[in-house]
Structure formats: structure tokens, C-alpha cells
Design an enzyme around this catalytic site. Structure first.
Site, PDB file in Angstrom:
ATOM      1  N   HIS A   1       0.838  -1.304   0.205  1.00  0.00           N
ATOM      2  CA  HIS A   1       0.053  -0.043   0.093  1.00  0.00           C
ATOM      3  C   HIS A   1       0.921   1.211   0.145  1.00  0.00           C
ATOM      4  CE1 HIS A   1      -3.265  -2.347   2.015  1.00  0.00           C
ATOM      5  NE2 HIS A   1      -3.367  -2.497   0.758  1.00  0.00           N
TER       6      HIS A   1
ATOM      7  N   GLU B   1       3.918 -14.421 -19.881  1.00  0.00           N
ATOM      8  CA  GLU B   1       4.322 -14.285 -18.567  1.00  0.00           C
ATOM      9  C   GLU B   1       4.770 -15.579 -17.883  1.00  0.00           C
ATOM     10  OE1 GLU B   1       1.221 -12.015 -16.716  1.00  0.00           O
ATOM     11  OE2 GLU B   1      -0.083 -13.201 -17.311  1.00  0.00           O
TER      12      GLU B   1
ATOM     13  N   ASP C   1       5.287 -11.021 -13.801  1.00  0.00           N
ATOM     14  CA  ASP C   1       5.141 -12.527 -13.767  1.00  0.00           C
ATOM     15  C   ASP C   1       6.194 -13.409 -14.226  1.00  0.00           C
ATOM     16  OD1 ASP C   1       2.977 -12.888 -12.016  1.00  0.00           O
ATOM     17  OD2 ASP C   1       1.566 -11.879 -13.625  1.00  0.00           O
TER      18      ASP C   1
ATOM     19  N   CYS D   1       4.682  -4.877 -20.950  1.00  0.00           N
ATOM     20  CA  CYS D   1       3.812  -4.366 -20.454  1.00  0.00           C
ATOM     21  C   CYS D   1       4.208  -4.482 -18.629  1.00  0.00           C
ATOM     22  CB  CYS D   1       2.291  -4.505 -20.651  1.00  0.00           C
ATOM     23  SG  CYS D   1       1.846  -6.154 -20.182  1.00  0.00           S
TER      24      CYS D   1
HETATM   25  C1  PEP Z   1       2.868  -8.490 -15.577  1.00  0.00           C
HETATM   26  O1  PEP Z   1       2.852  -9.672 -15.217  1.00  0.00           O
HETATM   27  O2  PEP Z   1       4.101  -8.345 -15.953  1.00  0.00           O
HETATM   28  C2  PEP Z   1       1.795  -7.783 -15.901  1.00  0.00           C
HETATM   29  C3  PEP Z   1       2.000  -6.697 -16.501  1.00  0.00           C
HETATM   30  O3  PEP Z   1       0.569  -8.281 -15.197  1.00  0.00           O
HETATM   31  P1  PEP Z   1       0.359  -8.123 -13.702  1.00  0.00           P
HETATM   32  O4  PEP Z   1       1.330  -7.130 -13.059  1.00  0.00           O
HETATM   33  O5  PEP Z   1      -0.846  -7.308 -13.538  1.00  0.00           O
HETATM   34  O6  PEP Z   1       0.270  -9.618 -13.156  1.00  0.00           O
HETATM   35 MG    MG Z   2       0.885 -10.768 -14.743  1.00  0.00          MG
END
Ligand code: PEP
Ligand code: MG
Length: 596
Positions: free
Chosen positions: A197, A440, A464, A511
Site C-alpha cells: 500500500h 508471462e 510474472d 507491459c
Molecule cells: C506482468 O505480469 O508483468 C503484468 C503486466 O501483469 P500483472 O502485473 O497485472 O500481473
Molecule cells: Mg501478470
């Protein structure tokens, strides 16, 4: 061998920027709770006092929630308040406290202390980041009740009258949102990971922060001088003159650079040798849309739709989702938005009891596409809503946590059913909507060439991918040292995906958190065809500016060399040396550096 500085603590960088200032130590953990016997005729009124404290705490949370929504919109996830409210409204928990007061004949704050000890014992046996975060929430909610009950004048961060860096064991949403933000210039927090948080709040407020510092708050005293480097994760306690001058120079450069990049946020990210890179935003709610233009985002590369499903007692219906995705489609025009289907599970637990499943290893459990394929009706409702919204702008669909071809095929079958239904109902949608997948998991990397035959784009989720490749829980600070984006294992994984995509003619974007960090951007671009990077909005202007200062030729040379190195530290040192060349460019253009 370099000298080891004993006054430097290393934590986890949670919000970028550098600050130098005086510490203000929050001493919440030293409130003294004592047991008082309560005579039988006073038990009823003790219980009544306890209920009033719960009500007051609930009211304060609700007020703060409203205030935050009004002030920050979607920039601060409101779910942080809901975890406290859920704990304070848990009938089993309340009943247990009341029973202890009655049976033991003790004061309410002591009954709460006993309850907390019980939770600490139970949770201490579970080495899981998610449960540690929940224990943290329970501790904070119980401490708040105890403070109300003992009428403790808690240190009020609202009354701060000079600039300070908050040093604390932890930081509650209440602390953060009640504080006088004009006066708080940084955070140095003992607990948590970058996704705690405190980290989320600090970065949404754009205040430099380092978390996971373990026991810094035990050694620092209010008034001590501190340096917090939210870029590197270093905190320097009582800096000497040399350290002070060094960080002051770094800070000036950072501030100047930050101002300059913001002024250029609308310039496109084209490398010096003319390669165009699209920079998009990751969002968690349609409320975040207003930040896109402010930061120069070129569309949305990842909409984490699961936040629509969290902290509520019913699932969002098709209409609610349609309205939400339609807002996204309209707001991103002329760009596109990638709507990721429900990535529930792991550390994002759905609270609708019927679907809630406690699992021993939630990160390896019924998460994301696995949950959706097991609950096809929930999945189809979401797909129908996305399809309907695709009529109002450019949307793409993305499936998370893919590990095998069958998952794509099965998901596509449900998508086809949704399309057929809408067709029969005469509802318009984009018939050619693109469908992509997140890469991922190590298995998706290994079979990326096969997966490429069944989708039109890949988006690499490095958060991930690192978690599953290195076998570490991404929210557990005890294994955070293994969260190594530059491990040869990760670099090879990335290279492999890019090559498979390139061979198959499938587009790739990145991402995960790596995408927004200039230290990794050169590597990502140099490894292959990643021509779209999607990140948290605050990182966008800086990354765009950085890309405009580099050449693709240099990125490729850097990536080639990085693939030959033996380990993360060696690669980190190599990339830092390469990056320094580009940072010099930034410093030279800084007039305040003249003559330095
Ligand atoms: C990731 O795993 O890099 C991703 C962008 O998804 P999240 O962080 O929502 O798991
Ligand atoms: Mg992810």
C-alpha cells in the site's frame, strides 16, 4: 574493494525521485497496551465501548475514502480502504473480541492484543507474500482500534509544519491520506514490497519512497538527516559531507531532467536512427483515463480489468462492464486500448464467496485464464461487454497467464459464442477485433512459436515472467533479492520470445514494470521487435525522452553484449556504464550544472 558505508540501507525502490531532509519517525509500535480487569457489571459497557470504536473507525475510513476519491480520482486505488473496512466488519473477528472481553473479564484493547497475537502466530507459519500483506492490514486495523480505545493522541501527520521524510515500520492509508502533503517530501518504510500500500500510494502521489528497509525505523530518530533515493532504493542515515554533495547533485539533475521531460511529453519516442516506439499506459480503472493526456500516453497497452471485480459482494454485470470499456474505447481514440480479460487469483482475490477459493499456492493456482475457463459464464459476460464496447473505438482483447495452446483455443471458442450471440441479437461490434496473449510464464516462452500461430500479438508481462522463472513470490520481500530483471535466464527468455514473434510476424509489446524503466528499455528494444512499451503513467514522459536520445543500433549492440554476460550483477554494471553515456547528455543540457 569498494568501501562499505554503514550508514546506507538498501530497500526496494517504490516511488522514484531523490529527497534530502529531516526524518519524522512514526512511533506507532510503541503504544503500551496493558490488561485491566473489568468487573462483571461493567462488561456490557466495555463491549459497548468496543462497538463504538469500531463504528468510529469505520466512519473515519469511509470519510477518507470519499475524500480520496474526490481528490485523486483513479490515481489511488480505493481498494486499499476496503481491506480495512472488511476486517472491521468481519462478524467472526468482532464476536471473538467480545467473547474474550466477557470470558476473561478484560479491557477491549487487551482482547484485541490477544487476537492480534493469535493471527501473528497463525500467519507466521505461512511464507506467502499475499498473507503477509493481509497480516499487515489486520495489524493496522487493530492498532487503529486500540488507539481509539485508549484515547491515544496519535502523532498527527496533518499538523506537520516543516518538510520531513516519514520513517515508519509501516504506513497506513489513514496516515498517508491525512498527512499534510505540502510537508511530506519522502518515505522510508521498514515493511512491504514495491506493490505494498505504501508503495502504491507514494507513487500515485509522486513522492520518492523506499520500502522493505526492515528495521531502519529503530535506528533513526526524528530530526536526523536522511537521504532517500527512490530510484536506487538507498537510504542514507546521517550523510557525511561527501554523500550530501553527491546526492544533492544527483537530486538537482533529477529535478531538472524531470521538468524538462514533462515539457516534452507530447513528442513521440523516435530513436535517433528513426525507429518509432509506441509508449502506452497501464491502467487499473477507467478513472485513470484522465491521466493519459497529462502524461503523453499513446493509448492503453494494458487495462487490468480485474480491479472492476475486487472488493465487492456481486460480480459486475455485462451492462456495467460495457459502459466502463466503452469509456476506455472512446477516451483512447485515435489510439487503441488492450483490454486484458480477468486476471483474478494470485494476490488478487475475488471476494464473492461463491467463487472464492482458499489455495495453498495462490500464485500457482486457479488464476487468470484458468479461472475464466472454469467459470465460462463469467468469462463470456466479460467478452460480450468488450465486444460491444469495441464498436465505439479501437479495442483489442488479451488473455493473461497463457501456458498452453489449448487455453487459447478454448478461450476463442467462448469468444466465438459471444460473437454469434451478439450477431443474432443485432448488436454491433468489431468483427475483426485482434486477440493477443500475455507471455508471462516460462512455458509460454518455450512454445511462443506455436502460440504465435493462434493469436495476433504478444505482450510480455515481465512481472510474472520473473516471478515464475526465478521461482519467487513477487510480493515477498524476503526473496526480493532474486527479483532480477537482468538475470541471464530472463534475458534469454525475452530474446527467445522476440525471435519467435519476429519469425511468425506477430507483434510484441512489453507491459511489465521493466518496460517503464530506462535501465531496461535499451535491452528490451535491442533484443528484438518490441516496438510498444506500456507502463505506469508517471514513467511515460521520462521514457519517451530517453528513447529519443538513443539509437536502435546502440540498443542492439547492448543487447548482444548482455546476452554474453554471466550474471545479473555483471549485466547491471555493464548497462549502468552504457546508460551513463546517455545520462551525460541530460546533465550537459542542465544550466544549473554549468562549471561543475
Ligand atoms: C506482468 O505480469 O508483468 C503484468 C503486466 O501483469 P500483472 O502485473 O497485472 O500481473
Ligand atoms: Mg501478470
Amino acid at each position: 574493494m569498494p568501501a562499505i558505508n554503514k550508514n546506507i540501507s538498501h530497500g526496494i525502490p517504490a516511488s522514484s525521485g531523490i529527497v534530502i531532509g529531516k526524518a519524522y519517525v512514526l512511533d506507532r509500535h510503541h503504544i503500551c497496551i496493558l490488561e485491566h480487569p473489568i468487573p462483571p457489571d461493567k462488561i456490557e459497557s466495555e463491549i459497548e465501548m468496543f462497538r463504538e470504536a469500531v463504528e468510529r473507525s469505520n466512519n473515519e475510513m469511509a470519510e477518507l475514502r470519499d475524500k480520496t476519491k474526490e481528490e485523486f480520482g483513479g490515481a489511488v486505488p480505493l481498494s486499499i480502504f476496503d481491506s480495512h473496512t472488511q476486517i472491521l466488519n468481519d462478524p467472526a473477528l468482532l464476536q471473538e473480541v467480545e467473547e474474550t472481553i466477557e470470558e476473561r473479564g478484560c479491557n477491549a484493547e487487551w482482547a484485541l492484543k490477544l487476537l492480534l497475537e493469535k493471527y501473528e502466530n497463525r500467519f507466521s507459519k505461512i511464507h506467502d507474500g499475499y498473507f503477509r500483506e493481509r497480516l499487515n492490514d489486520i495489524e493496522q486495523a487493530i492498532t487503529k482500534l486500540q488507539l481509539i480505545l485508549i484515547n491515544h493522541e496519535s502523532q498527527s501527520l496533518a499538523d506537520l509544519s516543516e518538510h520531513v521524510i516519514i520513517v515508519s515500520h509501516d504506513l497506513t492509508p489513514t496516515d498517508t491520506l491525512q498527512m499534510n502533503r505540502e510537508m511530506v517530501i519522502g518515505f522510508a518504510i521498514d515493511g512491504g514490497g514495491a506493490t505494498s500500500h505504501a508503495g502504491i500510494l507514494a507513487s500515485s502521489m509522486d513522492i520518492p519512497a523506499v520500502v522493505g528497509l526492515r528495521n531502519l525505523s529503530h535506528t533513526v530518530r526524528s530530526g536526523d538527516h536522511l537521504i532517500v533515493d527512490g530510484n536506487s532504493g538507498e537510504v542514507i542515515h546521517l550523510p557525511d559531507k561527501e554523500q550530501f554533495l553527491d546526492y544533492n547533485r544527483r537530486r538537482q539533475n533529477y529535478l531538472y531532467f524531470d521538468q524538462e521531460v514533462h515539457a516534452q511529453k507530447d513528442l513521440h519516442a523516435t530513436t535517433t536512427d528513426d525507429h518509432s516506439i509506441t509508449i502506452q499506459a497501464n491502467i487499473e480503472s477507467s478513472d485513470d483515463l484522465r491521466h493519459l493526456v497529462e502524461h503523453g500516453a499513446e493509448g492503453v497497452g494494458l487495462y487490468r480489468t480485474e480491479y472492476l471485480y475486487l472488493n465487492r459482494n456481486t460480480l459486475p454485470n455485462e451492462e456495467e462492464q460495457f459502459e466502463d470499456y466503452k469509456k476506455v474505447a472512446e477516451a483512447v481514440t485515435p489510439y487503441h486500448a488492450v483490454i486484458r480479460t480477468l486476471d483474478i487469483g494470485g494476490d488478487k482475490i475475488i471476494s464473492v464467496a461463491k467463487y472464492y477459493e482458499s489455495e495453498p499456492n495462490p500464485a500457482l493456482g486457479l488464476r487468470a485464464i484458468r479461472f475464466c475457463l472454469k467459470n465460462p459464464n463469467i468469462f463470456k459476460t466479460q467478452l460480450r461487454a468488450i465486444l460491444r464496447a469495441s464498436h465505439y473505438g479501437r479495442l483489442k482483447i488479451m488473455y493473461p497467464l497463457i501456458t498452453a495452446t489449448d487455453e487459447i483455443l478454448e478461450a476463442n471458442k467462448i469468444l466465438e459464442t459471444a460473437k454469434e450471440e451478439l450477431g443474432k441479437e443485432g448488436i454491433a461490434f468489431d468483427e475483426d477485433i485482434e486477440v493477443g496473449i500475455m507471455i508471462e510464464t516460462p512455458s509460454s516462452v518455450m512454445i511462443a512459436d506455436i502460440l504465435a500461430r493462434h493469436c495476433s500479438f504478444f505482450s510480455i508481462g515481465t512481472n510474472d515472467l520473473i516471478q515464475y522463472t526465478m521461482a519467487i513470490d513477487r510480493v515477498n520481500e524476503n526473496v526480493a533479492y532474486l527479483y532480477q530483471p537482468l538475470s541471464p535466464a530472463i534475458i534469454r527468455m525475452l530474446a527467445r520470445v522476440m525471435k519467435s514473434a519476429d519469425d511468425a510476424g506477430v507483434k510484441v509489446s512489453v507491459c511489465g514494470k521493466m518496460a517503464g524503466d530506462p535501465r531496461y528499455a535499451m535491452l528490451l528494444l535491442g533484443l528484438g521487435q518490441a516496438h510498444t512499451l506500456s507502463m505506469d503513467v508517471h514513467s511515460i514522459p521520462r521514457l519517451k525522452r530517453f528513447i529519443r536520445s538513443i539509437s536502435m543500433e546502440d540498443c542492439r549492440a547492448l543487447a548482444k553484449k548482455a546476452l554474453e554476460l554471466d550474471g545479473a550483477s555483471e549485466t547491471e554494471a555493464f548497462i549502468s556504464r552504457e546508460m551513463a553515456k546517455y545520462m551525460v547528455v541530460a546533465e550537459r543540457s542542465d544550466p544549473t550544472n554549468a562549471g561543475v
